[in-house]
Enzyme design. Sequence first.
Site, PDB file in Angstrom:
ATOM      1  N   TRP A   1     -10.239   0.690   0.609  1.00 52.45           N
ATOM      2  CA  TRP A   1     -10.144  -0.533   1.332  1.00 52.45           C
ATOM      3  C   TRP A   1     -10.728  -0.245   2.430  1.00 52.45           C
ATOM      4  O   TRP A   1     -11.662  -0.626   3.231  1.00 52.45           O
ATOM      5  CB  TRP A   1      -8.794  -0.109   1.751  1.00 52.45           C
ATOM      6  CG  TRP A   1      -7.664  -0.531   0.047  1.00 52.45           C
ATOM      7  CD1 TRP A   1      -7.266  -0.256  -0.387  1.00 52.45           C
ATOM      8  CD2 TRP A   1      -8.049  -2.216   0.069  1.00 52.45           C
ATOM      9  NE1 TRP A   1      -6.141  -0.439  -1.176  1.00 52.45           N
ATOM     10  CE2 TRP A   1      -7.544  -1.907  -1.300  1.00 52.45           C
ATOM     11  CE3 TRP A   1      -8.486  -3.236   0.200  1.00 52.45           C
ATOM     12  CZ2 TRP A   1      -7.030  -3.265  -1.297  1.00 52.45           C
ATOM     13  CZ3 TRP A   1      -8.673  -4.168  -0.308  1.00 52.45           C
ATOM     14  CH2 TRP A   1      -7.875  -5.031  -1.116  1.00 52.45           C
TER      15      TRP A   1
ATOM     16  N   ASP B   1      -6.861   1.355   9.705  1.00 54.16           N
ATOM     17  CA  ASP B   1      -6.410   0.508   9.001  1.00 54.16           C
ATOM     18  C   ASP B   1      -5.072   1.161   8.017  1.00 54.16           C
ATOM     19  O   ASP B   1      -5.334   2.043   7.786  1.00 54.16           O
ATOM     20  CB  ASP B   1      -7.583  -0.668   7.734  1.00 54.16           C
ATOM     21  CG  ASP B   1      -6.599  -0.718   6.839  1.00 54.16           C
ATOM     22  OD1 ASP B   1      -5.087  -1.346   6.815  1.00 54.16           O
ATOM     23  OD2 ASP B   1      -7.272  -1.518   6.162  1.00 54.16           O
TER      24      ASP B   1
ATOM     25  N   LYS C   1       3.688  -4.150   2.557  1.00 51.04           N
ATOM     26  CA  LYS C   1       3.771  -3.131   1.747  1.00 51.04           C
ATOM     27  C   LYS C   1       5.139  -1.564   2.333  1.00 51.04           C
ATOM     28  O   LYS C   1       6.725  -1.543   1.952  1.00 51.04           O
ATOM     29  CB  LYS C   1       2.555  -1.871   1.587  1.00 51.04           C
ATOM     30  CG  LYS C   1       2.057  -2.783   1.196  1.00 51.04           C
ATOM     31  CD  LYS C   1      -0.162  -1.783   1.714  1.00 51.04           C
ATOM     32  CE  LYS C   1      -1.004  -2.857   1.124  1.00 51.04           C
ATOM     33  NZ  LYS C   1      -1.142  -3.561  -0.153  1.00 51.04           N
TER      34      LYS C   1
HETATM   35  N1  PMP Z   1      -6.369  -2.304   3.416  1.00 49.72           N
HETATM   36  C1  PMP Z   1      -5.355  -1.247   2.763  1.00 49.72           C
HETATM   37  C2  PMP Z   1      -5.366  -0.333   2.989  1.00 49.72           C
HETATM   38  C3  PMP Z   1      -4.383  -1.941   1.825  1.00 49.72           C
HETATM   39  O1  PMP Z   1      -3.274  -1.456   0.871  1.00 49.72           O
HETATM   40  C4  PMP Z   1      -4.471  -3.308   1.196  1.00 49.72           C
HETATM   41  C5  PMP Z   1      -3.845  -4.514  -0.029  1.00 49.72           C
HETATM   42  N2  PMP Z   1      -3.462  -3.556  -0.699  1.00 49.72           N
HETATM   43  C6  PMP Z   1      -5.618  -4.680   2.600  1.00 49.72           C
HETATM   44  C7  PMP Z   1      -6.758  -3.300   2.879  1.00 49.72           C
HETATM   45  C8  PMP Z   1      -5.774  -5.963   2.017  1.00 49.72           C
HETATM   46  O2  PMP Z   1      -4.735  -6.385   2.117  1.00 49.72           O
HETATM   47  P1  PMP Z   1      -4.615  -7.588   2.162  1.00 49.72           P
HETATM   48  O3  PMP Z   1      -4.631  -8.001   1.135  1.00 49.72           O
HETATM   49  O4  PMP Z   1      -3.004  -7.912   3.364  1.00 49.72           O
HETATM   50  O5  PMP Z   1      -5.772  -8.361   3.366  1.00 49.72           O
END
Ligand code: PMP
Length: 369
Positions: free
Chosen positions: A101, A180, A204
């Site tokens: 990520w 994040d 989450k």
């Molecule tokens: N950052 C992290 C740490 C994630 O776990 C995720 C989704 N698994 C995202 C960003 C992307 O999130 P979204 O699908 O809400 O755009």
Amino acid sequence: MTRIWNFSAGPATLPEAVLRQAQAELLDWHGVGASIMEMSHRGQYFTEVIQTAEANLRELLAIPQNYKVLFLQGGATLQFSAVPMNLLNGRSADYVATGTWSKKAHQEAGRIGKARLAGSTEQAGQPADGFIRLPRQDELNLDPQAAYLHLCTNETIHGVEFLSEARLPQAPANVPIVADMSSHILSRPVEISRYGLIYAGAQKNIAPSGLTLVIVREDLMGHAAMNIPRLLDYKTQAENDSMLNTPTTFAIYMAGLVFQWLKAQGGLPRMAEINRKKAALLYAAIDNSQGFYTNPVAPECRSLMNIPFRLPCVEQEAEFVRASEAAGFMGLKGHKSVGGIRASLYNAMPLAGVEALARFMREFSRQHG
Ligand code: PMP
């Protein structure tokens, strides 16, 4: 009706009490005679919902007065772009890669402006388990002029977590940390003032998908490039109480119920205690399996929220997923990019669910080991 143990990484399990309350209020919210999802976002009732949600979130996280809370859309992924659009202001930003990520955030920021990779813990030649630790300070090459330093404080796929603010890199003076926190926000108390900006997709640890939280220090707003969409401009959103357009009202309502539930559980110190206990139970099931289950992450940064592990071979992993589903578990298949198994132990996963999974794992390894 039987609720199964849902270990999905997100959208993820929600507290049963919250789902029941939402069900009870679905047709007729507080005697108004309409569902909350049928009401105007500008009306008195929804205003009450969003203001109470914000007040409870501020209380739970002890958010200082000089931070704004924004209820946005577009997921954490849109924040990968919105952050540089708002904060770069012609400068460069530093990114540290500790998993998929943070790597994605870095790539996306590079489309907007200058994004340096200030450090990475990716191990060459090991694509599957390529990230297994946090960087040491002396491995980072930090720019003292950077607009910000971006971190993903819990890597959902690799299961690598900054477990406290003490583990954060030392950022150069006046370089704010942008985090994040999508997959561990509200799992423990956080020293908000250590960050300039925090963002998190809700699906989450907070609410259904569709809602993205941004917590931003006021002085970091108002520097956006002139040509960015107004919807992405934090200052405009803050000035309009996150209602520049129609917000995701039902997800905000659900987040509000979860914040109330968290307060009733005893707040974040209590959640942190339970989360430590749940994770310890699962890591013990892995580490005491005589090598049948393995998790490669360095012990001091093993995530309490997302626990990836491997079995001796992919055939056994497929069998594990199949057998776990037959036994009443859901969502244990690892992320498609790395394979293996992953158990996500968000706030809403009760200790009893983790105990049941640990028992299942012991039994499975006895039969297949
Ligand atoms: N950052 C992290 C740490 C994630 O776990 C995720 C989704 N698994 C995202 C960003 C992307 O999130 P979204 O699908 O809400 O755009």
